[in-house]
Design a protein around this motif. Structure first.
Motif, short mmCIF file in Angstrom:
data_model
loop_
_atom_site.label_atom_id
_atom_site.label_comp_id
_atom_site.label_asym_id
_atom_site.label_seq_id
_atom_site.Cartn_x
_atom_site.Cartn_y
_atom_site.Cartn_z
N ILE A 154 0.83 -1.20 0.00
CA ILE A 154 0.00 0.00 0.00
C ILE A 154 0.87 1.25 0.00
O ILE A 154 0.62 2.20 -0.75
CB ILE A 154 -0.97 -0.02 1.20
CG1 ILE A 154 -1.99 -1.14 1.03
CG2 ILE A 154 -1.67 1.34 1.36
CD1 ILE A 154 -2.82 -1.43 2.27
N VAL A 155 1.90 1.26 0.83
CA VAL A 155 2.82 2.40 0.90
C VAL A 155 3.43 2.66 -0.47
O VAL A 155 3.46 3.80 -0.95
CB VAL A 155 3.93 2.17 1.95
CG1 VAL A 155 5.03 3.22 1.84
CG2 VAL A 155 3.35 2.14 3.35
N GLU A 156 3.91 1.62 -1.10
CA GLU A 156 4.57 1.79 -2.39
C GLU A 156 3.60 2.26 -3.47
O GLU A 156 3.97 3.07 -4.33
CB GLU A 156 5.28 0.50 -2.78
CG GLU A 156 6.48 0.25 -1.88
CD GLU A 156 7.13 -1.11 -2.05
OE1 GLU A 156 6.68 -1.91 -2.89
OE2 GLU A 156 8.12 -1.36 -1.31
N GLU A 157 2.37 1.80 -3.42
CA GLU A 157 1.37 2.24 -4.39
C GLU A 157 1.01 3.71 -4.16
O GLU A 157 0.91 4.49 -5.11
CB GLU A 157 0.12 1.36 -4.31
CG GLU A 157 -0.85 1.60 -5.43
CD GLU A 157 -0.26 1.38 -6.82
OE1 GLU A 157 -0.65 2.15 -7.74
OE2 GLU A 157 0.55 0.46 -7.01
N VAL A 158 0.84 4.10 -2.92
CA VAL A 158 0.54 5.50 -2.60
C VAL A 158 1.70 6.39 -3.02
O VAL A 158 1.49 7.45 -3.64
CB VAL A 158 0.20 5.67 -1.10
CG1 VAL A 158 0.21 7.13 -0.68
CG2 VAL A 158 -1.15 5.03 -0.79
N ALA A 159 2.93 5.98 -2.74
CA ALA A 159 4.10 6.77 -3.11
C ALA A 159 4.23 6.88 -4.63
O ALA A 159 4.56 7.95 -5.16
CB ALA A 159 5.37 6.15 -2.52
#
Length: 189
Positions: free
Chosen positions: A32-37
């Motif tokens: 999720i973090v990587e997708e948001v970033a």
């Protein structure tokens, strides 16, 4: 798309439910973090739980739904959508490059978590960051965390973080081991 076959990670981003269910909670949060970033319009500094997931610093309890970013200043940053903005006052967090973004260092991440988490969870997070038998070695040292805390002793949560640091162990291989050790000590054994 059939209902139940996909899990929504972020607006417009999905993962197959069968693949998602195989991931550990830390890996789910990391995705999720990587997708948001990846979708962020402007560069940001990712911190707290977001940075912990990226550094493979596990936590006790549930991973949050939102992705943490830190912002300097005392006000003005608002959480919205998938982002939880955390104000750091005038402190400049210790960070490293992370693509076009910044990521708090392992020492900063452990300190940030220890400032906001209950004692047992704070100890577990620090233990994960300083674990010396981690493949590739410890991410940071107790001395590095202590040095960062000493640089901003008046910051909210610093005394709690220092108590957690004093109770941490560099040989705790997982969060349950940390939890057990702290509970046993608190019972006087």
């Amino acid at each position: 798309m059939s209902r139940g076959e996909w899990v929504r990670l972020a607006p417009g981003a999905y993962a197959a439910t069968c693949e998602w269910s195989r991931l550990l909670p830390i890996a789910r949060h990391r995705a999720i973090v990587e997708e948001v970033a990846r979708r962020a319009a402007t560069p940001a500094t990712y911190s707290h739980f977001a940075a912990a997931a990226e550094w493979d610093i596990d936590i006790l309890g549930r991973w949050p739904v939102r992705v943490d970013q830190c912002h300097a200043g005392a006000s003005g940053a608002r959480s919205a959508g998938m982002i939880r903005r955390r104000l750091v006052g005038n402190d400049v967090p210790q960070t490293v490059d992370w693509g076009r973004h910044r990521l708090t260092t392992p020492a900063q991440t452990a300190l940030d978590l220890a400032r906001i988490l209950p004692f047992v969870q704070a100890v577990a997070a620090i233990d994960q960051a300083v674990w010396i038998e981690r493949p590739g070695g410890a991410l940071t040292t107790p001395a590095d965390i202590d040095s960062l805390a000493a640089a901003s002793p008046q910051r909210q949560g610093t005394p709690r973080a220092l108590r957690a640091l004093a109770a941490s162990e560099q040989l705790a291989a997982n969060v349950r081991e940390s939890q057990t050790r702290v509970v046993i000590r608190s019972l006087g054994f």
